[in-house]
Write an enzyme that holds these catalytic residues in place. Structure first.
Site, PDB file in Angstrom:
ATOM      1  N   THR A  44      56.599 -63.100  -9.608  1.00 48.20           N
ATOM      2  CA  THR A  44      57.971 -62.594  -9.743  1.00 48.20           C
ATOM      3  C   THR A  44      58.887 -63.587  -9.015  1.00 48.20           C
ATOM      4  O   THR A  44      59.287 -64.581  -9.603  1.00 48.20           O
ATOM      5  CB  THR A  44      58.121 -61.162  -9.184  1.00 48.20           C
ATOM      6  OG1 THR A  44      57.543 -61.102  -7.881  1.00 48.20           O
ATOM      7  CG2 THR A  44      57.453 -60.157 -10.085  1.00 48.20           C
ATOM      8  N   LYS A  62      49.494 -62.933  -6.890  1.00 52.25           N
ATOM      9  CA  LYS A  62      50.936 -63.022  -6.665  1.00 52.25           C
ATOM     10  C   LYS A  62      51.249 -62.236  -5.403  1.00 52.25           C
ATOM     11  O   LYS A  62      50.507 -61.323  -5.030  1.00 52.25           O
ATOM     12  CB  LYS A  62      51.747 -62.498  -7.839  1.00 52.25           C
ATOM     13  CG  LYS A  62      51.805 -60.977  -7.917  1.00 52.25           C
ATOM     14  CD  LYS A  62      52.941 -60.487  -8.793  1.00 52.25           C
ATOM     15  CE  LYS A  62      54.282 -60.695  -8.141  1.00 52.25           C
ATOM     16  NZ  LYS A  62      54.641 -59.685  -7.123  1.00 52.25           N
ATOM     17  N   THR A 122      55.048 -56.433  -4.606  1.00 46.15           N
ATOM     18  CA  THR A 122      53.758 -56.075  -5.195  1.00 46.15           C
ATOM     19  C   THR A 122      52.771 -57.200  -4.954  1.00 46.15           C
ATOM     20  O   THR A 122      53.093 -58.358  -5.140  1.00 46.15           O
ATOM     21  CB  THR A 122      53.898 -55.851  -6.709  1.00 46.15           C
ATOM     22  OG1 THR A 122      54.571 -54.624  -6.933  1.00 46.15           O
ATOM     23  CG2 THR A 122      52.528 -55.765  -7.373  1.00 46.15           C
ATOM     24  N   GLU A 161      58.455 -63.556   1.591  1.00 47.93           N
ATOM     25  CA  GLU A 161      59.874 -63.884   1.405  1.00 47.93           C
ATOM     26  C   GLU A 161      60.527 -64.427   2.668  1.00 47.93           C
ATOM     27  O   GLU A 161      60.507 -63.787   3.707  1.00 47.93           O
ATOM     28  CB  GLU A 161      60.605 -62.658   0.912  1.00 47.93           C
ATOM     29  CG  GLU A 161      60.297 -62.451  -0.547  1.00 47.93           C
ATOM     30  CD  GLU A 161      60.781 -61.130  -1.055  1.00 47.93           C
ATOM     31  OE1 GLU A 161      60.954 -60.220  -0.241  1.00 47.93           O
ATOM     32  OE2 GLU A 161      60.972 -61.017  -2.267  1.00 47.93           O
ATOM     33  N   ASN A 171      66.592 -60.111   0.197  1.00 48.87           N
ATOM     34  CA  ASN A 171      66.462 -58.671   0.001  1.00 48.87           C
ATOM     35  C   ASN A 171      67.749 -57.872   0.096  1.00 48.87           C
ATOM     36  O   ASN A 171      67.775 -56.707  -0.287  1.00 48.87           O
ATOM     37  CB  ASN A 171      65.430 -58.107   0.979  1.00 48.87           C
ATOM     38  CG  ASN A 171      64.052 -58.450   0.518  1.00 48.87           C
ATOM     39  OD1 ASN A 171      63.641 -58.017  -0.541  1.00 48.87           O
ATOM     40  ND2 ASN A 171      63.364 -59.285   1.277  1.00 48.87           N
TER      41      ASN A 171
END
Lengths: 433, 433
Positions: free
Chosen positions: A181, A207, A218, A305, A428
Site C-alpha cells: 500500500t 507488506k 495491515t 511509517e 497519518n
C-alpha cells in the site's frame, strides 16, 4: 512509493542488511501473475495471483482483532487440505463491508475457480476441477469502502492469462510490489534448508504497516516452499515461529482487521515423508522458516511509517516467557522511548518507565539497562562508569539495540520496532492535505 | 512556559471552558509558600510548600507503575492520620535515585519539621511538635539525576518565612505554576458543596504530562478542602472519584514513576460529623470533588504535549465496566485515531480498528460509531445517511467527541485524551536541539 521496478532490481545482494530485501528465484509448483486492475488511480499493479497447479498444503495465522475483514472470515472457513489459488488485492481492505463484501469474494472465487479449472483442462495431464473453497484471499487498503468486485472480476481472465510457471527475481519483485500500500520498499526474503538429503527452498514476501485515506496498518506475509509437508505440520511450524518474528514486531501498537501470515508448500521437493512436526529432520527447515519470517518482520519494522531507525529490544532474565514478551513490547510501544530514539537521546529513564508500567514481575534493585554495548543502570543504581557522551554517539546509528536485564529468572524475548518521527504524524495526520 | 504570572491573572472567569483554569480563593487552615530554589536555570518558582497549621486529614492515590520514585516510597510509609506539610519540587523526579534519593527526603523532612515546630511555638496557642513523618513529598522532573538536597535545604527557611495564612487567586496561581514542568498552562479548579448546612470549599491544582531532558510525563493533582472529614472517608471518596477522572485521561499511554493525586481536609468547616463515606450528607461534597478532579484531568489532557484538540470518548452499552474502560482507552491510546483527529479526518475505520483490538466483548454486527452528533456506522453497516462532508466540517472543532455503542449491555465509560501532532514529536524527540 515509486512503482518503477528498475529502482529496486539489481541493486541488492542476496546477503542483505536489516531492512533490505533479498532476490528470490524459481520455486516448483508456484505460478505467479500480477496485473493493474485499476484499483488505484496511479498506474501500478494492485492484484496478485499465486496459482498452485498441483495444489499446496497450507496454514495461516490471522489478526487477533475481534473485528476482522471479510476475506479473513472467508479464509477461516476454508477446510480443504490443499488450496489452488491465493488472490491478493490492495487499495481495499474489504473490512466493515458486511455481507456485500463477503459475497463479492464468493463471486470472485466462483469465477476464479472456473477459469483455473479450464486452465487445468488445457495444461495438465490429470486435470483437477478446482473448487471455490480452494482459494484464499488477502486484502489490504481502505476499510469500510465498497469492495471493487467488478474491477476485479474484469481483470481475472487477463490475470490468469499472464500466469508464469517459472519464476525469477523480477516476477517475485512484481508480486512483492503488487501487494504494497504505502510501504516505501518491497519486502522479500529467502532461505534454504535440507529435509533428509533434499534441498528445500523457503521464500517469502510481505507488506508492512502502511496507511492511506481511510485506512489502517495491515501486515501481510506469504511464505512459499517446495517441501513436501502436510497442512497440519505447516500449521505447527508457522505457529511456533510466528511468536518470535511477526508477533515480535510493533510499529504503532495498533492492530489491523486484516493481518494474515500464510505458508504454502507445493510438495515438489520429494523429501522423506514427515509425520510429526517435532521430527528432528525438520530442524533445518524450521530454522529456514524462522529466518525468512524474521527477516520479513524486520523489513516491515524498518519500513514502518516515518521510521528513521530500527530498534531491537532484548528483555532478559525474566520470571516467565509472558513477562519477557510484555516488558519488551511495553518498551517497543512506548511513545516516549520511540521519540527519544528519534531524537538520538539516550534517555534511559524512559526505558525504566516502560519497564515499570508493564505487567511483568519487576524489582528496581535487580534491574539493569544497556543501550547498545553500554551499561547505564546496574541493579538499581546508575552505573558508575556510565559515559553519556559515548552513548549519545551510539544513538546516531541507524540500528539501536536496547537490553534490559530483569534479574528475576532465565526467560527472554526480543522485540523489534522503529522510532517515532514527525514523518509518522505527517503520513497519518496530514495525508489528505 | 512563560513564568510571568501576569499572563494568566485576570483573563479568565470562574466559569471556565474545557482546558481553562479557574480562580481559587482563601481556604481556612492552609498556608502556601513558593520559592525559586534554583532547581532550574531559568528564573521561576520551583519549590512549593503547603502547610496545614492544625494538621489535615489526607488520602492519596499513586502511580500503578512497579518502578516508583523515592518520594512515593516515602509517602506510602506515612501512617499518621494528620499531616502538616506537603512539599513539592519540580525539575527532579527523585526516581531511580536509590537510597541517596530516599535519604535526602528524610533529611529534608527532619529540617522542615524542626522549623515548622518552631513556627508553631511562635504562632499557635497550643503549639504542636511536628514530626518528620507528618510531611508528604511531591516530586516531578528529571529521573535518575542526583536529587538537589542542598539547594532545597538552603531554601527551606526562606520558604517558611514566606508562608501566607490567607490565600487569594494570585497565591494559588503561583503555587499552580510552581509545580509545573513543561506544561503550557497552570491548572486550577474549584467547586463548592454543602455538608449539612455548612458551605464547603473544594479547591485543586494539578500538573500534567510534561517532559524535558531526561524526563517523563508526571501527573500530580492536589485537592484541598475545609471539610471536617477523616482520612479514611477521604480515601474512599478519592478512590471512588479518581476512576472516572484522572484514571480516565490518557495522553500518550505512558505511566510515570511519580504520579500522585492527594486530598487534604483542614477540618475547619464545622460540618456535622460524618462516620461513613456512604453517608447521604456527603452527596454534594462527592459531586464537588468529582467536578474538581474531572476539571483538572481535562485541563491536563487539553494541555498534553503538542495537543491541538481535546477528545472525549464515550463507550456505551458494554457487557461490563471493565470492557467499557478497556474499549474507550483502546481508542484513546490509538496513534492512528489520534493522528487522524490531528489531521481533521473523520477516519471512523481507525475507531473500529481500536474497538476491535481491545479486550472487550464485541460483535461487529452490534457496533455503532458516532463522531460528534453524526451517526456513521450503525449495527455492522455504514449508515445510509452518513454525510462525510458534514463530519469533515465537524472535525475542525477544538473539541471532538467520539461515541461507540457496543450493543452488549448497559455499562459505559468516558475517556479523555488529545490528538497526536508533530508538535508532540518535536517536544519529545527534538528537545535537545
Amino acid at each position: 512509493m515509486d512503482f518503477n521496478i528498475s529502482n529496486f532490481i539489481d541493486i541488492r545482494s542476496r546477503k542483505s542488511k536489516i531492512g533490505d530485501f533479498q532476490d528470490l528465484d524459481h520455486i516448483d509448483g508456484v505460478a505467479i501473475s500480477t496485473i493493474n486492475a485499476g484499483l488505484y488511480q496511479e498506474k501500478r499493479d494492485d492484484l496478485v495471483l499465486f496459482y498452485f497447479r498441483d495444489g499446496a498444503s497450507h496454514a495461516s495465522v490471522f489478526t487477533q482483532s475481534k473485528i476482522i475483514s471479510e476475506n479473513l472470515k472467508w479464509n477461516k472457513k476454508i477446510k480443504s487440505n490443499k488450496i489452488y489459488g491465493l488472490l491478493i488485492n490492495t487499495r481495499n481492505a474489504n473490512a466493515l463491508t458486511g455481507t456485500d463484501g463477503f459475497n463479492a469474494l464468493k463471486q470472485i472465487s466462483v469465477d476464479l475457480s472456473k477459469i483455473l479449472s479450464a486452465k487445468q483442462n488445457k495444461d495438465e495431464e490429470n486435470p483437477k476441477k478446482i473448487k471455490p473453497k480452494e482459494i484464499l484471499f488477502g486484502c489490504t487498503g481502505t476499510i469500510g469502502e465498497k469492495f471493487p468486485l467488478i474491477k476485479i472480476q474484469n481483470s481475472i481472465s487477463d490475470l490468469i492469462h499472464k500466469l508464469k510457471y517459472t519464476q525469477n527475481k523480477l516476477i517475485w519483485m512484481k508480486a512483492a510490489m503488487g501487494i504494497l500500500t504505502t510501504d516505501l520498499k518491497p519486502k522479500l526474503s529467502m532461505s534454504e534448508a535440507k529435509i533428509g538429503s533434499k534441498n528445500i527452498k523457503v521464500y517469502g514476501i510481505a507488506k508492512g504497516s502502511g496507511m492511506i485515506y481511510p485506512n489502517m496498518a495491515t501486515t501481510l506475509g506469504f511464505i512459499f516452499t517446495d517441501a513436501n509437508l502436510s497442512s497440519s505440520i505447516l500449521k505447527d511450524i508457522l505457529k511456533k515461529n510466528i511468536k518470535s518474528t511477526f508477533n515480535a514486531i510493533s510499529c504503532d501498537g495498533d492492530t489491523s482487521t486484516n493481518d494474515m501470515v500464510s505458508i504454502f508448500s507445493t510438495n515438489k521437493a520429494n523429501n522423506p515423508i514427515i509425520k510429526k512436526s517435532d521430527d528432528p529432520k525438520l530442524k533445518s527447515f524450521n530454522k529456514a522458516v524462522n529466518e525468512v519470517l524474521l527477516n520479513l518482520a524486520k523489513q516491515v519494522a524498518f519500513d514502518g511509517e516515518g521510521a528513521s531507525k530500527f530498534i531491537t529490544i532484548n528483555c532478559k532474565e525474566c520470571k516467565s516467557d509472558k513477562d519477557a514478551k510484555n516488558i519488551s513490547l511495553s518498551i517497543a510501544n512506548s511513545l516516549l522511548v520511540k521519540t527519544a530514539i528519534a531524537g538520538e537521546d539516550p534517555n534511559w529513564g524512559r526505558i525504566a518507565m516502560a519497564v515499570g508500567k508493564s505487567n511483568g514481575i519487576i524489582d528496581e534493585k535487580k534491574l539493569s539497562i544497556y543501550i547498545g554495548p553500554y551499561k547505564i543502570f546496574f541493579k538499581g543504581s546508575l552505573y558508575e562508569k556510565y559515559d553519556e557522551k559515548k552513548v549519545s554517539e551510539y544513538m546516531k546509528n541507524d540500528s539501536i539495540e536496547i537490553t534490559v536485564e530483569i534479574g528475576m529468572g532465565n526467560k527472554s524475548f526480543t522485540a523489534y520496532t522503529m522510532d517515532l518521527t514527525k514523518k509518522y504524524i505527517e503520513i497519518n495526520a496530514d495525508y489528505r492535505t
